[in-house]
Design a protein around this motif. Structure first.
Motif, PDB file in Angstrom:
ATOM      1  N   ASP A 153      12.452  12.212   2.078  1.00 53.27           N
ATOM      2  CA  ASP A 153      12.744  13.445   1.826  1.00 53.27           C
ATOM      3  C   ASP A 153      12.313  14.155   2.955  1.00 53.27           C
ATOM      4  OD1 ASP A 153       9.901  13.262   2.025  1.00 53.27           O
ATOM      5  OD2 ASP A 153       9.457  13.986   0.207  1.00 53.27           O
ATOM      6  N   GLY A 154      12.326  13.719   4.070  1.00 55.27           N
ATOM      7  CA  GLY A 154      11.889  14.186   5.598  1.00 55.27           C
ATOM      8  C   GLY A 154      10.372  14.491   5.821  1.00 55.27           C
ATOM      9  N   GLN A 155       9.514  14.438   4.741  1.00 56.07           N
ATOM     10  CA  GLN A 155       8.111  14.422   5.096  1.00 56.07           C
ATOM     11  C   GLN A 155       7.731  13.240   6.054  1.00 56.07           C
ATOM     12  OE1 GLN A 155       6.002  14.078   1.410  1.00 56.07           O
ATOM     13  NE2 GLN A 155       3.899  14.806   2.564  1.00 56.07           N
ATOM     14  N   THR A 156       6.632  13.366   6.897  1.00 55.70           N
ATOM     15  CA  THR A 156       5.945  12.651   7.448  1.00 55.70           C
ATOM     16  C   THR A 156       4.654  12.455   7.067  1.00 55.70           C
ATOM     17  OG1 THR A 156       7.358  13.037   9.331  1.00 55.70           O
ATOM     18  CG2 THR A 156       5.410  11.866  10.055  1.00 55.70           C
ATOM     19  N   VAL A 157       4.051  11.339   6.942  1.00 55.16           N
ATOM     20  CA  VAL A 157       2.665  11.168   6.580  1.00 55.16           C
ATOM     21  C   VAL A 157       1.945  10.244   7.636  1.00 55.16           C
ATOM     22  CG1 VAL A 157       2.950  11.630   4.362  1.00 55.16           C
ATOM     23  CG2 VAL A 157       2.981   9.238   5.047  1.00 55.16           C
ATOM     24  N   ILE A 158       0.460  10.162   7.619  1.00 55.68           N
ATOM     25  CA  ILE A 158      -0.161   9.102   8.568  1.00 55.68           C
ATOM     26  C   ILE A 158      -0.557   8.143   7.647  1.00 55.68           C
ATOM     27  CG2 ILE A 158      -2.028   9.010  10.440  1.00 55.68           C
ATOM     28  CD1 ILE A 158       0.512  10.353  11.156  1.00 55.68           C
ATOM     29  N   LEU A 159      -0.435   6.711   8.260  1.00 50.42           N
ATOM     30  CA  LEU A 159      -1.431   5.743   7.654  1.00 50.42           C
ATOM     31  C   LEU A 159      -2.475   5.324   8.611  1.00 50.42           C
ATOM     32  CD1 LEU A 159      -1.933   3.309   5.233  1.00 50.42           C
ATOM     33  CD2 LEU A 159      -0.110   2.292   6.437  1.00 50.42           C
ATOM     34  N   ILE A 184      -3.708  11.857   0.702  1.00 51.78           N
ATOM     35  CA  ILE A 184      -2.789  11.525  -0.307  1.00 51.78           C
ATOM     36  C   ILE A 184      -3.454  10.429  -1.040  1.00 51.78           C
ATOM     37  CG2 ILE A 184      -0.365  10.937  -0.785  1.00 51.78           C
ATOM     38  CD1 ILE A 184       0.339  12.333   1.710  1.00 51.78           C
ATOM     39  N   SER A 185      -3.845   9.351  -0.465  1.00 52.81           N
ATOM     40  CA  SER A 185      -4.154   7.994  -1.241  1.00 52.81           C
ATOM     41  C   SER A 185      -5.229   7.235  -0.449  1.00 52.81           C
ATOM     42  CB  SER A 185      -2.988   7.142  -1.285  1.00 52.81           C
ATOM     43  OG  SER A 185      -3.320   5.953  -1.776  1.00 52.81           O
ATOM     44  N   LEU A 186      -6.162   6.694  -1.067  1.00 52.18           N
ATOM     45  CA  LEU A 186      -7.296   6.082  -0.640  1.00 52.18           C
ATOM     46  C   LEU A 186      -7.299   4.765  -1.239  1.00 52.18           C
ATOM     47  CD1 LEU A 186     -10.564   8.032  -0.210  1.00 52.18           C
ATOM     48  CD2 LEU A 186      -8.842   7.462   1.750  1.00 52.18           C
ATOM     49  N   GLN A 187      -7.287   3.525  -0.618  1.00 51.73           N
ATOM     50  CA  GLN A 187      -6.814   2.113  -1.255  1.00 51.73           C
ATOM     51  C   GLN A 187      -7.548   0.920  -0.529  1.00 51.73           C
ATOM     52  OE1 GLN A 187      -2.625   0.865  -2.322  1.00 51.73           O
ATOM     53  NE2 GLN A 187      -2.029   2.946  -1.832  1.00 51.73           N
ATOM     54  N   THR A 188      -8.209   0.015  -1.393  1.00 48.42           N
ATOM     55  CA  THR A 188      -8.819  -0.972  -0.693  1.00 48.42           C
ATOM     56  C   THR A 188      -7.975  -2.500  -1.065  1.00 48.42           C
ATOM     57  OG1 THR A 188     -11.073   0.050  -0.994  1.00 48.42           O
ATOM     58  CG2 THR A 188     -10.801  -2.358  -0.564  1.00 48.42           C
ATOM     59  N   VAL A 189      -7.550  -3.106  -0.399  1.00 50.86           N
ATOM     60  CA  VAL A 189      -6.798  -4.291  -0.572  1.00 50.86           C
ATOM     61  C   VAL A 189      -7.404  -5.320   0.162  1.00 50.86           C
ATOM     62  CG1 VAL A 189      -4.479  -5.316  -0.178  1.00 50.86           C
ATOM     63  CG2 VAL A 189      -5.063  -3.080  -0.808  1.00 50.86           C
ATOM     64  N   VAL A 238       0.762  -1.172  -0.092  1.00 50.12           N
ATOM     65  CA  VAL A 238       0.190   0.004  -0.121  1.00 50.12           C
ATOM     66  C   VAL A 238       0.785   1.288   0.083  1.00 50.12           C
ATOM     67  CG1 VAL A 238      -1.644   1.335   1.457  1.00 50.12           C
ATOM     68  CG2 VAL A 238      -1.952  -1.198   0.994  1.00 50.12           C
ATOM     69  N   ILE A 239       1.864   1.436   0.819  1.00 53.66           N
ATOM     70  CA  ILE A 239       2.730   2.422   0.878  1.00 53.66           C
ATOM     71  C   ILE A 239       3.464   2.592  -0.425  1.00 53.66           C
ATOM     72  CG2 ILE A 239       4.979   3.300   1.862  1.00 53.66           C
ATOM     73  CD1 ILE A 239       3.870   1.683   4.461  1.00 53.66           C
ATOM     74  N   LEU A 240       4.011   1.506  -1.035  1.00 48.45           N
ATOM     75  CA  LEU A 240       4.965   1.849  -2.136  1.00 48.45           C
ATOM     76  C   LEU A 240       3.866   2.249  -3.423  1.00 48.45           C
ATOM     77  CD1 LEU A 240       7.424   1.142  -3.521  1.00 48.45           C
ATOM     78  CD2 LEU A 240       6.502  -1.006  -4.187  1.00 48.45           C
ATOM     79  N   LYS A 241       2.707   1.798  -3.364  1.00 53.34           N
ATOM     80  CA  LYS A 241       1.776   2.287  -4.530  1.00 53.34           C
ATOM     81  C   LYS A 241       1.342   3.747  -4.166  1.00 53.34           C
ATOM     82  CE  LYS A 241      -2.822   1.301  -6.548  1.00 53.34           C
ATOM     83  NZ  LYS A 241      -3.851   0.603  -6.561  1.00 53.34           N
ATOM     84  N   ALA A 242       1.214   4.137  -2.883  1.00 48.76           N
ATOM     85  CA  ALA A 242       0.778   5.517  -2.775  1.00 48.76           C
ATOM     86  C   ALA A 242       1.993   6.599  -2.688  1.00 48.76           C
ATOM     87  CB  ALA A 242      -0.035   5.586  -1.288  1.00 48.76           C
ATOM     88  N   LEU A 243       3.076   6.195  -2.512  1.00 51.95           N
ATOM     89  CA  LEU A 243       4.279   7.086  -2.231  1.00 51.95           C
ATOM     90  C   LEU A 243       5.295   6.885  -3.179  1.00 51.95           C
ATOM     91  CD1 LEU A 243       4.358   6.981   1.412  1.00 51.95           C
ATOM     92  CD2 LEU A 243       3.084   8.752   0.308  1.00 51.95           C
ATOM     93  N   PHE A 266      -7.434   1.607   3.458  1.00 50.69           N
ATOM     94  CA  PHE A 266      -6.278   2.371   3.800  1.00 50.69           C
ATOM     95  C   PHE A 266      -6.452   3.622   3.404  1.00 50.69           C
ATOM     96  CE2 PHE A 266      -5.325  -2.185   3.175  1.00 50.69           C
ATOM     97  CZ  PHE A 266      -4.309  -2.488   4.282  1.00 50.69           C
ATOM     98  N   CYS A 267      -5.974   4.732   4.240  1.00 50.80           N
ATOM     99  CA  CYS A 267      -5.868   6.008   3.846  1.00 50.80           C
ATOM    100  C   CYS A 267      -4.526   6.623   4.418  1.00 50.80           C
ATOM    101  CB  CYS A 267      -7.095   6.728   4.581  1.00 50.80           C
ATOM    102  SG  CYS A 267      -6.958   8.504   4.654  1.00 50.80           S
ATOM    103  N   ILE A 268      -3.881   7.079   3.486  1.00 50.98           N
ATOM    104  CA  ILE A 268      -2.484   7.891   3.727  1.00 50.98           C
ATOM    105  C   ILE A 268      -2.824   9.294   3.662  1.00 50.98           C
ATOM    106  CG2 ILE A 268      -0.220   8.369   3.124  1.00 50.98           C
ATOM    107  CD1 ILE A 268      -0.062   5.452   2.164  1.00 50.98           C
ATOM    108  N   GLN A 269      -2.322  10.192   4.664  1.00 49.02           N
ATOM    109  CA  GLN A 269      -2.679  11.586   4.691  1.00 49.02           C
ATOM    110  C   GLN A 269      -1.662  12.407   5.204  1.00 49.02           C
ATOM    111  OE1 GLN A 269      -6.301  11.204   7.319  1.00 49.02           O
ATOM    112  NE2 GLN A 269      -5.197  12.480   8.631  1.00 49.02           N
ATOM    113  N   GLU A 270      -1.494  13.549   4.717  1.00 47.47           N
ATOM    114  CA  GLU A 270      -0.314  14.247   5.117  1.00 47.47           C
ATOM    115  C   GLU A 270      -0.276  14.247   6.766  1.00 47.47           C
ATOM    116  OE1 GLU A 270      -0.067  18.553   4.404  1.00 47.47           O
ATOM    117  OE2 GLU A 270      -2.264  18.777   4.422  1.00 47.47           O
ATOM    118  N   LYS A 271       0.928  14.593   7.408  1.00 51.96           N
ATOM    119  CA  LYS A 271       0.925  14.973   8.894  1.00 51.96           C
ATOM    120  C   LYS A 271       0.948  16.390   8.978  1.00 51.96           C
ATOM    121  CE  LYS A 271       3.047  13.584  13.290  1.00 51.96           C
ATOM    122  NZ  LYS A 271       3.413  14.826  13.756  1.00 51.96           N
ATOM    123  N   LEU A 272       0.030  17.142   9.814  1.00 46.89           N
ATOM    124  CA  LEU A 272       0.213  18.405   9.984  1.00 46.89           C
ATOM    125  C   LEU A 272       1.195  18.634  11.336  1.00 46.89           C
ATOM    126  CD1 LEU A 272      -3.572  19.547   9.854  1.00 46.89           C
ATOM    127  CD2 LEU A 272      -1.701  19.592   8.170  1.00 46.89           C
TER     128      LEU A 272
END
Length: 331
Positions: free
Chosen positions: A62-68, A99-104, A32-37, A113-119
């Motif tokens: 790249d230093g960015q942090t995201v939430i899965l 960032i990404s919505l996926q169903t597996v 899931v992570i590889l497909k989204a990012l 699965f939902c990946i979104q930016e971390k504020l």
């Protein structure tokens, strides 16, 4: 009624046990992570957060942090967050971008699965420890800011009541229709019987709601966060940087947010603080106060059923005090 520290300790133990059952195999997570990012994260940290989702914090190269976030239920709850988050952003609410919505499929069942930016920032409930007087002043400042942001969320009109689909549609044209669908008075009574409480209190609650049917019927639907409180408000340098977790967002009664705050956080910060910088103070009428107490009854009935189904009877007892408070208002 148990003190707040005891309740917090019990809730923490409950979350620990709950999250032990929410586990997705690493190969699925990697896929899931590889497909989204289009890359693998440098670090992946499991977070024990909330009662619904399996959650990870991913730090990218790249230093960015995201939430899965991962939902294990039967319906894709994340699809009901898209519209509320997008509309809240349009009116200036700081929200995380999806960032990404996926169903597996996992073990023959779909998993969401939902990946979104971390504020930036930390949640209010994890603020630094301060002396009581200083903490009181600090919370007052933050909650006033929160009220101003809450009023922006409530600017968003919804077509009806209940969960909102990704194309902005709702199922129930009126609040009473949605409540008729949710009411399970027999189940509420069964829960109270288990803690040896006279279930007649449920009949009192039903009579109050029936008496105020016309008031509930007249409510205009607006966007409701659904779980607006310290654990979903991010702060940095005494400024709110984000509102997170729109998993309970729906079309509803604005009064519901104030009732929810008072049920959960009255000992931390009074709901009146939320009202101080709220954008439209004209709504705070005697009728609105009545709607808050009706929503207190509605919310606590739901909580009694929910806690009863998960065998958290001590939580039922604490919630019962709030139900009694709502009923007492109408005497």
């Amino acid at each position: 009624m148990a003190d707040p520290q005891t309740a917090q300790s019990e809730h923490h133990k409950y979350l620990q046990e709950l999250h032990k059952r929410l586990v997705t195999p690493d190969p699925i997570l990697d896929q899931v992570i590889l497909k989204a990012l289009n890359s693998h994260p440098e670090t992946k940290v499991r977070l024990i957060a909330g009662e619904i989702n399996e959650v990870y914090e991913l730090k990218l190269k790249d230093g960015q942090t995201v939430i899965l976030r991962i939902f294990h239920g039967d319906e894709n709850e994340f699809e009901f967050e898209e519209w509320p988050i997008n509309e809240a952003a349009k009116v200036g609410v700081p929200v995380p971008k999806i960032i990404s919505l996926q169903t597996v499929p996992v073990n023959g069942k779909p998993r969401y699965f939902c990946i979104q930016e971390k504020l930036n920032g930390q949640t209010v409930d994890k603020r630094p420890v301060m002396p009581p007087a200083e903490d009181h002043e600090y919370l007052h400042k933050i909650v006033r800011q929160a009220g101003a942001i809450l009023s922006k969320i409530h600017q968003v009109k919804t077509p009806g009541f209940g969960p909102i689909s990704k194309d902005g549609k709702t199922k129930y044209p009126t609040l009473t229709e949605r409540l008729d669908y949710r009411y399970e008075f027999k189940k509420y009574k069964q829960v109270l019987e288990r803690i040896e409480v006279e279930p007649g209190i449920i009949d009192q609650a039903k009579a109050i709601l029936d008496k105020h049917h016309d008031l509930l019927e007249s409510v205009e639907p607006r966007l409701i966060h659904g779980d607006f409180g310290p654990k979903h408000i991010l702060i940095e340098n005494q400024q709110i940087t984000g509102i997170i977790d729109f998993g309970n967002a729906h079309g509803g009664d604005i009064a519901e947010e104030f009732a929810g705050w008072d049920i959960w956080y009255h000992s931390l910060a009074p709901m009146e603080w939320l009202m101080e910088d709220y954008g439209n103070k004209e709504i705070f009428t005697d009728e609105f106060k009545t709607r808050i107490e009706l929503q207190r009854i509605i919310r606590t009935l739901d909580l009694i059923r929910y806690y009863g189904e998960s065998d958290r009877l001590s939580a039922v007892e604490r919630t019962l005090e709030q139900l009694k408070k709502g009923i007492e208002y109408f005497k």
